[in-house]
Design an enzyme around this catalytic site. Structure first.
Site, PDB file in Angstrom:
ATOM      1  CD  GLU A   1      60.728 124.603  31.047  1.00  0.00           C
ATOM      2  OE1 GLU A   1      59.777 125.447  31.187  1.00  0.00           O
ATOM      3  OE2 GLU A   1      60.890 123.642  31.538  1.00  0.00           O
TER       4      GLU A   1
ATOM      5  CG  HIS B   1      58.094 116.799  27.237  1.00  0.00           C
ATOM      6  ND1 HIS B   1      59.349 116.347  27.465  1.00  0.00           N
ATOM      7  CD2 HIS B   1      58.649 118.045  27.682  1.00  0.00           C
ATOM      8  CE1 HIS B   1      60.119 117.190  27.959  1.00  0.00           C
ATOM      9  NE2 HIS B   1      59.793 118.180  28.187  1.00  0.00           N
TER      10      HIS B   1
END
Length: 203
Positions: free
Chosen positions: A79, A9
């Site tokens: 994550e 990202h």
């Protein structure tokens, strides 16, 4: 067979300052959004069969900015849960744990929202992702929009290595492309941590 394309990202304030962002949903900066947009032409001519994203807002928005169609959020692409180290920098952690290393020493639990994960637990999640996406590669490329440490564990598992081998791969910069592919039916690393301008210059 298609290739597995990994996109980290775009930049956030925490990625800029080096703070660990596992479960905290930090928005992208304008610079981060701009860098992701520069990757969009990369996917215009690729045979993308499927695309998946972490459910974190910074990843979902990155997938949108890439122009990917029918993107599905996958909770297993979140994550690494950093537990009690969420929001801290490496220097702050080392103030209480000198020479701390995530891959070797792991994290401390915090609360119910941040219990923390071991490398083996992260590997279990990425193994599940790989089991789901491998069959899709027969139809073309598969794109995963994800996070830095998770990407390193996923690449290690793609190569058939233990999750801790992710430490051998450089931490991917934000808004970069990496490709996992195969040669002679063996999984290999096609490219790693390629920035937008470098990707476009190779085309």
């Amino acid at each position: 067979m298609g290739e597995l394309i990994l996109v980290r990202h775009g930049e956030t304030e925490w990625s800029r300052t080096g703070q660990y962002a596992g479960r905290t949903d930090i928005p992208m900066t304008e610079a981060g959004r701009s860098a992701v947009r520069r990757l969009r032409p990369v996917f215009a001519s690729r045979p993308v069969a499927a695309a998946f994203t972490s459910p974190a807002g910074r990843a979902v928005q990155s997938a949108t900015l890439l122009g990917l169609a029918d993107v599905r959020a996958d909770d297993d692409l979140r994550e690494w849960d950093y537990g009690g180290y969420e929001g801290l920098t490496e220097r702050q952690i080392e103030a209480t744990r000198p020479d701390w290393d995530l891959w070797r020493d792991g994290v401390l639990p915090a609360d119910a929202a941040h219990p923390g994960e071991t490398a083996a637990q992260v590997a279990s999640r990425v193994d599940a992702v790989l089991a789901r996406v491998r069959p899709l590669l027969s139809d073309g490329d598969v794109v995963l929009v994800l996070h830095g440490h998770l990407q390193r564990v996923l690449a290690a598992r793609w190569l058939g290595l233990p999750p801790e081998a992710g430490r051998l791969l450089a931490h991917p910069h934000t808004a970069t492309v990496s490709i996992l592919t195969s040669e002679h039916d063996q999984p290999v690393l096609g490219s790693w941590n390629v920035r937008p301008d470098s990707v476009l210059s190779e085309r």
